[in-house]
Write an enzyme that holds these catalytic residues in place. Structure first.
Site, PDB file in Angstrom:
ATOM      1  N   GLU A  32      37.726  50.130  40.863  1.00 42.07           N
ATOM      2  CA  GLU A  32      37.124  48.802  40.892  1.00 42.07           C
ATOM      3  C   GLU A  32      36.653  48.339  39.518  1.00 42.07           C
ATOM      4  O   GLU A  32      35.487  48.010  39.296  1.00 42.07           O
ATOM      5  CB  GLU A  32      35.963  48.767  41.894  1.00 42.07           C
ATOM      6  CG  GLU A  32      36.408  48.991  43.324  1.00 42.07           C
ATOM      7  CD  GLU A  32      35.296  48.808  44.341  1.00 42.07           C
ATOM      8  OE1 GLU A  32      35.598  48.740  45.533  1.00 42.07           O
ATOM      9  OE2 GLU A  32      34.116  48.735  43.929  1.00 42.07           O
TER      10      GLU A  32
ATOM     11  N   GLU B 195      39.909  52.504  49.850  1.00 51.54           N
ATOM     12  CA  GLU B 195      38.604  52.344  50.502  1.00 51.54           C
ATOM     13  C   GLU B 195      38.687  51.258  51.558  1.00 51.54           C
ATOM     14  O   GLU B 195      39.288  50.211  51.336  1.00 51.54           O
ATOM     15  CB  GLU B 195      37.489  51.949  49.513  1.00 51.54           C
ATOM     16  CG  GLU B 195      37.029  53.029  48.579  1.00 51.54           C
ATOM     17  CD  GLU B 195      35.874  52.566  47.691  1.00 51.54           C
ATOM     18  OE1 GLU B 195      35.120  51.657  48.117  1.00 51.54           O
ATOM     19  OE2 GLU B 195      35.745  53.099  46.584  1.00 51.54           O
TER      20      GLU B 195
END
Length: 485
Positions: free
Chosen positions: A170, A379
């Protein structure tokens, strides 16, 4: 194309779960580990929910065998975990800490012994504090060489056993929250510096992938991107343009660089007019061309909806819900580009995150069609309040419902022709949520601790544990049965 049809995931599908070092390991200053930026930042008053930190977290460093045994009991096919850079290189560079390397050796071997595919995330937000002190970490091009040295150490040590690697987790989140919103370390609010740091991270990602090709030629590597597909609030052309702006600035700005080695044209022009474009040096785009990944890692939690945002109307700075009090987050946007809107068709969590399984399918199709690469869902999960009932029962049916619908969306995407390598839930055990403390629980395993008391850190299986075990054992086929019940 809306019917779930016969559930048929590939036999090689990696049913997994995930974690991050700072959020689970603890042992923050033990056995030679140096401090990370999160070890420092979380101890500044007011930076985290009720001053929580990862000093002990859920004690995975000392309880990893117990945790892996629970993974094996579930039948997990893959476990994605991150490596703490300062556990390997306490100063971020130079002398290597053998005890740190040995810990991950032991974890990897324990996973393999239990037929669980290890997936390594090289960087999950915890840069060594020593590099922050030395040159500002991601704000200096020195970071590219130091990150490459760190990566190369890992490739050489674990590349014989680990075939799935995630470079940066991320990047869009740690860069924007660290250098734009100032909510993550180093706590900077400076948009120009944010784009400079982001470009350096892009170069570091590409350099690491270049080195990976030398040392792990039979492996697969790619970054994990926090992907929030965007919707226009209406079919008004002004809202469509706002949607295009948001999608390009918030998604393509990263994914185009990862996959094509270049920035989106319109947003580059916009940032150029605002004097916000990063410094480009000779050889940068040649290096970025090496960065094309083997897959795109997708961290998916929510979608975004936007409308036109006139330049003569400025909303207050957005507030982030870090308490779990529903309805406390605010609108945000960039004047002249887009403004966020609440989607009237979607429910949301107690942390105001939209619940949108169909958005996952939409996003997977957008990515696959644009970049022509396989996707690994690195995720996906639900953070919520969990309650221990009589006889240690934790009935998290809300989590089961959330995961089931998102797995069904994955299956629909596969039926649409999208290649999905695997699906990793977030997370396996409960863990420290960076800004939300320990009350925001994601795991299949309840860890008995709270913000102020580590208690006994006992592991308790939730109802969702047994449900995901059935999903894995049936390779997803049990979902069709559930749909018909």
């Amino acid at each position: 194309m809306n019917d779930i049809g016969n559930i048929c995931f590939p036999q090689s599908f990696l049913w997994g779960s995930a974690s991050a070092a700072y959020q689970v390991e603890g042992a923050w200053n033990q056995e030679g580990k140096g401090p990370s930026i999160w070890d420092t930042f979380s101890k500044i008053p007011g930076k985290t929910f009720q001053q929580t930190n990862g000093d002990i977290a859920v004690d995975h460093y000392y309880r990893y065998r117990e945790d892996v045994a629970l993974m094996a009991e579930m039948g997990l096919k893959a476990y994605r975990f991150s490596i703490a850079w300062s556990r390997i290189l306490p100063q971020g560079r130079g002398e290597v800490n053998e005890k740190g390397l040995q810990f991950y050796d032991d974890l990897i071997n324990e996973l393999l012994k239990n037929n669980i595919e290890p997936m390594i995330t090289i960087y999950h937000w915890d840069a060594p504090q020593a590099l922050m002190d030395l040159y500002g970490a991601w704000e200096s091009r020195e970071m590219i060489a130091d990150f490459d040295q760190y990566c190369t150490i890992l490739f050489k040590r674990y590349g014989d056993r680990v075939k799935y690697w995630i470079t940066l987790n991320e990047q869009n989140v740690f860069i924007q929250l660290g250098y734009g919103a100032g909510l993550h370390p180093p706590g900077v609010q400076h948009i120009k510096r944010m784009y400079e740091a982001n470009h350096i991270a892009n170069l570091a990602n590409a350099k690491a992938i270049q080195s990976f090709r030398r040392f792990v030629p039979d492996g697969k590597i790619g970054p994990s991107f926090a992907y929030g597909p965007t919707y226009p609030f209406s079919c008004n052309p002004d809202d469509i343009l706002a949607f295009e702006n948001a999608e390009e600035l918030n998604n393509h700005w990263w994914l185009d660089i990862y996959c094509w080695g270049r920035y989106p044209i319109s947003m580059w022009k916009y940032l150029e007019m605002k004097k916000l474009t990063p410094t480009i040096k000779e050889g940068d785009f040649e290096l970025l061309a090496y960065g094309r990944p083997d897959f795109i890692g997708v961290n998916y939690y929510r979608t975004a909806t936007v409308e036109k945002y006139a330049t003569d109307h400025v909303i207050n700075k957005a507030t982030m819900n870090t308490t779990g009090k529903k309805g406390t987050s605010g609108e945000h946007g960039i004047p002249g580009l887009y403004k966020s809107k609440k989607n009237p068709y979607l429910e949301s969590t107690n942390w105001d995150w939209e619940i949108d399984p169909e958005g996952l399918r939409i996003g997977l199709r957008r990515i696959a069609n644009r970049y022509q690469l396989p996707i690994l869902i690195t995720e996906n999960g639900l953070g919520e309040f969990d309650t221990i009932e009589e006889n240690d029962q934790i009935n998290d049916d809300y989590r089961i419902s959330y995961l089931r619908k998102h797995i069904e969306a994955c299956h629909k995407a596969i039926n649409d022709g999208i290649e999905i390598l695997g699906y990793c839930t977030w997370s396996f055990t409960d863990l420290l949520s960076w800004l939300n403390g320990y009350q925001k629980r994601y795991g299949f395993i309840y860890v008995d601790r709270d913000e102020h008391n580590e208690k006994d850190l006992r592991r308790i299986k939730k109802k969702s544990f047994y449900w995901y075990k059935k999903v894995i054992a049936s390779n997803g086929e049990c979902l069709k049965k559930e749909e018909n019940e």
